[in-house]
Design an enzyme around this catalytic site. Structure first.
Site, PDB file in Angstrom:
ATOM      1  CG  HIS A 196      45.456  35.500  39.737  1.00 13.41           C
ATOM      2  ND1 HIS A 196      46.630  36.044  39.284  1.00 13.41           N
ATOM      3  CD2 HIS A 196      45.027  36.333  40.705  1.00 13.41           C
ATOM      4  CE1 HIS A 196      46.884  37.155  39.941  1.00 13.41           C
ATOM      5  NE2 HIS A 196      45.929  37.358  40.811  1.00 13.41           N
ATOM      6  CG  ASP A 233      48.017  34.593  36.421  1.00 15.85           C
ATOM      7  OD1 ASP A 233      46.811  34.551  36.089  1.00 15.85           O
ATOM      8  OD2 ASP A 233      48.428  35.190  37.436  1.00 15.85           O
ATOM      9  N   GLY A 268      45.714  43.375  44.543  1.00 18.05           N
ATOM     10  CA  GLY A 268      44.918  44.409  43.875  1.00 18.05           C
ATOM     11  C   GLY A 268      45.615  44.971  42.647  1.00 18.05           C
ATOM     12  CB  SER A 280      46.425  40.559  40.412  1.00 21.51           C
ATOM     13  OG  SER A 280      47.239  39.944  41.335  1.00 21.51           O
ATOM     14  N   GLY A 281      46.979  41.502  37.374  1.00 21.22           N
ATOM     15  CA  GLY A 281      46.359  41.723  36.067  1.00 21.22           C
ATOM     16  C   GLY A 281      46.863  42.980  35.396  1.00 21.22           C
TER      17      GLY A 281
HETATM   18  C1  4AZ Z   1      48.037  39.598  44.775  1.00 20.35           C
HETATM   19  O1  4AZ Z   1      47.619  39.011  45.767  1.00 20.35           O
HETATM   20  C2  4AZ Z   1      49.506  39.822  44.629  1.00 20.35           C
HETATM   21  N1  4AZ Z   1      54.238  40.969  45.342  1.00 20.35           N
HETATM   22  C3  4AZ Z   1      49.990  40.420  43.487  1.00 20.35           C
HETATM   23  C4  4AZ Z   1      51.346  40.636  43.360  1.00 20.35           C
HETATM   24  C5  4AZ Z   1      52.189  40.238  44.359  1.00 20.35           C
HETATM   25  C6  4AZ Z   1      51.707  39.653  45.515  1.00 20.35           C
HETATM   26  C7  4AZ Z   1      50.347  39.432  45.650  1.00 20.35           C
HETATM   27  C8  4AZ Z   1      53.654  40.477  44.194  1.00 20.35           C
HETATM   28  O2  4AZ Z   1      47.273  40.010  43.909  1.00 20.35           O
END
Ligand code: 4AZ
Length: 834
Positions: A638, A691, A783, A785-786
């Site tokens: 994503h 993902d 932020g 993520s990944g």
């Molecule tokens: C995001 O938006 C995100 N609480 C990543 C992880 C989580 C929520 C949102 C997990 O990148």
């Protein structure tokens, strides 16, 4: 002109010159002549008097200079305000600042403001002039700015005078009548910009207006600029502003670049709905709604930083239409209601009342699954929800419950004129007063939870009441304080009991006992007996019966040999006859063994050498990634999803930082560009299934203390529920908050997939892993993520997951969801050879 900017801090006065002369006069007193006489003599007395006079005048001069000129130094102050002109009819031509009608009324208002200030002895001295910026309906609303040059020492008293509501004293007949004037000092960050652009726009039924930062999406927004958009809608409508992209510089208190949205056409602080900066993902959209048919949007930028900006759409919504309506009568045995515009921001100046009426002989229970109201102040004087006479405000724990003693309950929601938030989502249920939680356990907070969650070691109620007065079974640790915790957590270095009972007697197994990997002691006879007595399988490892018939659950060596041992790879023991299970290089080794992420703490520099920061080229951090070899990274699909604006699916859009600790010290990290991105072909952008994505660096990286790969788990690697794992990243340190500057870390635990699937409303797939702290407070966030979910193996870290998604951040009973990396081991091998 602003005297501050002119550089002329103090105005020279004639008295200063006299003073200078007095000072230069001093050397003229000839010391040698004085020496010849024994006593002071007449000349001596005269010289003494002159010197004393000079010294006195010097002191007086200094005092005059300090109190008169220094304190009297003036600064430019800009006040903005709005008022009703009650004796004036609204004309459509007032919306056009160039029309003769606008100019005539503006001139009249400006003259009358001047007259009004001239009547105040304190204000008249410092008044410069006023400008009317806009008019709107009601009868006529006028929005203006007044400029003052104020002595620094009087700034706050003038602020006080100006912020008090003013009325014009009855002027000559025919004068305008001003009513309900509201004034506030303009944020000095706004009016000191070198370039100012103002736009006006009008929404019509079914006709949206585009509001975007200059240059968007092709160029970054300009530095040191103020841009204002005055938005108007038809009478009897309100304005809805939906940001589809929002990407500004991120700074604490938004002190660099920011967007402010006002429920007015004047930049009145008392009407400021929100101040925002940083990045908002499409999963966390910004959307505001005004209380009347006007709205002002302001973008202010400082001299530094290049960021894409924002795009928003303004539409009009009829007052009282479904989108903004709230309150009413709710009946039946259950139902739900939300604050207006939920989960988007509620409008200011809103009052709603719901009357809930359930069948007689039953009582009402209201459960707020989400509750986010602005500002948490004692007694909730601003925005609040009132239930049974009790006011609730700020952010409340998920599933906060309130109950009634009768079959009726009234819930009131009220928002004031400034600072809005996302509001609340509530359900109500009727219950029998004698049986409030049929077939469920009732927490002290009155919440009902499933009976299986009682005494399971997890604080499901949030107040621990489901974990009190438990009889612990043999698979649980009996904490001294009466709590039960899974045996797996014994001696794992974390105080799970809260009284350290689970961390006592750890290293001291008796001589005839076996010390399990998790510190548990078992009888030596239980070792290699075919049962997992330690609960971490360590008693069944190294049992001299390595080779077995292969099943899907077995680790397969390079030579095809299958092992029964759980997680045999890179554990320091050669289990495969060809040694391939220990073919690990330096992966997963933490050089600094110390022990936003929400609820975490700053990492030690170099502690997570596989952590990577992904930046959009020449821009800010947006996602994390993990190093798996000298040329390959793993991230979330994503993060690299196709999009028209930033082209995140193209390798050329990115730059990546390896060995980075502080986002403000990029120069200390290794920067690489990308050769290619391979997103998983089955990635589903709606469900976030599969993902995962791979990134190939343009140049291989040399490993060192601060740059090192994480070990990839084999397809059969097991990360059991309850296992401690680490999340790391530069993401937001609270839901909706801004990203961290320094890499953050936090410990969480793997959560049982069945439990997690229920908590996440059936959205889990087998390609996902859950980890978190169900009591809330610790989680990955926007932020992160990944980035990696790192799990400690025997002395090395393994990539258990990739930060993927979640229901908000750090909410109770909402774990973080991670891509289940073992499921993708074969795919990673196929694509990268790693
Ligand atoms: C995001 O938006 C995100 N609480 C990543 C992880 C989580 C929520 C949102 C997990 O990148």
């Amino acid at each position: 002109m602003d005297p501050m900017n002119s550089g002329m801090r103090y105005t020279p006065k004639s008295s200063d010159k006299d003073w200078d002369q007095a000072v230069t006069f001093l050397p003229a007193s000839d010391g040698s002549k004085l020496e010849k006489k024994k006593g002071p003599g007449k000349l001596g007395t005269i010289i003494g008097v002159v010197i004393a006079a000079c010294a006195l005048s010097l002191i007086i001069g200094l005092l005059v200079w300090h109190f008169h000129f220094r304190q009297g130094h003036k600064i430019k102050k800009l006040y903005t305000g709005s008022m009703h002109i009650t004796n004036q009819e609204y004309l459509p031509a007032y919306e056009d600042n160039n029309s003769t009608e606008f100019q005539a009324l503006a001139k009249e208002v400006e003259a009358q403001l001047k007259d009004m200030y001239s009547k105040s002895p304190q204000l008249s001295k410092y008044y410069v002039d006023s400008t009317v910026n806009a008019f709107s309906q009601g009868s006529v609303m006028a929005y203006y700015e007044s400029e003052f040059h104020v002595p620094l020492s009087l700034e706050s008293s003038i602020n006080d005078l100006m912020s008090k509501s003013q009325r014009s004293s009855p002027g000559p007949s025919g004068a305008l009548i001003f009513d309900t004037m509201e004034t506030s000092a303009v944020d000095s960050r706004i009016f000191t910009k070198s370039s100012v652009q103002r736009f006006t726009a009008r929404t019509r039924p079914n006709q949206a207006v585009l509001v975007k930062s200059p240059g968007f999406p092709d160029y970054p927004y300009p530095p040191n600029t103020l841009v204002q958009w005055q938005l108007r809608a038809d009478p009897n409508n309100v304005i809805k502003l939906d940001f589809s992209t929002f990407y500004l510089e991120n700074a604490q208190d938004c002190k660099n670049d920011f967007v402010k949205v006002y429920d007015s056409l004047a930049a009145l602080e008392s009407r400021m709905m929100a101040e925002k900066c940083g990045y908002y993902s499409p999963n966390d959209p910004l959307s505001f709604i005004s209380s009347s048919n006007v709205m002002l949007v302001t973008l202010a930028t400082n001299e530094k930083g290049e960021y894409p900006g924002f795009r928003a759409q303004a539409t009009q919504v009829m007052k009282g239409s479904r989108e903004v309506a709230c309150g009413g009568l709710l009946t039946g045995t259950s139902g739900s209601f939300t604050s207006p515009n939920y989960p988007k921001y509620y409008p200011p100046l809103t009052n709603c009342e719901w009357t809930i009426e359930v069948p007689v002989n039953m009582n009402v229970k209201v459960i707020f699954s989400k509750f986010m109201l602005s500002k948490n102040e004692p007694n909730c004087p601003k925005d609040y929800v009132q239930v049974n006479g009790e006011r609730l405000c700020g952010t409340l724990q998920a599933n906060t419950v309130r109950t009634s003693n009768t079959n009726k309950m009234t819930v009131v929601f009220s928002s004031d004129s400034s600072l809005v938030d996302r509001g609340f989502d509530a359900t109500y249920v009727a219950f029998e007063p004698t049986n409030p939680c049929p077939d469920k356990f009732q927490c002290s907070s009155k919440r009902c939870i499933s009976l299986e969650l009682r005494c399971d070691g997890w604080n499901d109620c949030g107040d621990n009441s489901d974990e009190r007065n438990c009889k612990c079974d043999t698979s649980m640790i009996s904490c001294k304080n009466g709590l039960c915790k899974p045996m797996f957590w014994k001696c794992d270095g974390v105080d799970d009991c809260g009284d350290r009972t689970d961390e006592m007697d750890c290293a001291s197994c008796k001589p005839d006992e076996f010390v399990c990997g998790n510190g548990k002691c078992i009888s030596m006879k239980q070792k290699c007996d075919g049962h997992n007595d330690c609960s971490d399988n360590s008693d069944e490892a190294d049992c001299g019966r390595a080779s077995i018939q292969c099943t899907v659950n077995n680790y397969v060596c390079k030579n095809g040999q299958c092992l029964s041992k759980v997680n045999p790879e890179c554990d320091g023991v050669k289990d495969c006859t060809d040694g391939s299970d220990e073919d690990c290089g330096d992966c997963g080794k933490q050089p600094y063994k110390t022990s936003r992420i929400v609820g975490g703490q700053e990492a030690t520099e170099g502690e997570w050498p596989w952590q990577v920061s992904l930046h959009i080229k020449n821009s800010i951090h947006v996602c994390g990634a993990s190093i798996i070899s000298d040329r390959w990274l793993v991230t979330a699909a994503h993060c690299v999803q196709e999009d028209p604006k930033f082209k995140l699916n193209q390798a050329s859009s990115w730059e990546v930082y390896l060995g980075l600790h502080n986002q403000k010290q990029l120069e200390k990290a290794e920067k690489r560009l990308l050769k290619q991105i391979i997103a998983h072909p089955n990635y589903n952008e709606y469900t976030y299934d599969n993902d995962i994505a791979l990134m190939e660096l343009d140049q291989p990286v040399a490993f060192k203390e601060s740059i090192r790969p994480i070990c990839l788990p084999s397809a059969t690697y097991s990360f059991p529920a309850g296992k401690e794992v680490w999340i790391t990243g530069w993401g937001a340190t609270r839901e909706g908050g801004v990203g961290a500057q320094v890499l953050q870390k936090a410990a969480v635990r793997i959560i049982n997939s069945t439990v997690c699937d229920t908590l996440m409303n059936g959205q889990l797939t087998s390609r996902m892993t859950c980890a978190g702290v169900l009591a809330g407070g610790v989680d990955a966030c926007q932020g992160d993520s990944g980035g990696p979910l790192s799990s400690v193996g025997t002395g090395r870290m393994f990539l258990a997951g990739v930060v993927s998604w979640g229901d908000g951040c750090a909410r109770r009973n909402k774990p973080g969801i991670y891509t289940n990396v073992p499921k993708f081991r074969a795919w990673i091998k196929e694509k990268t050879g790693v």
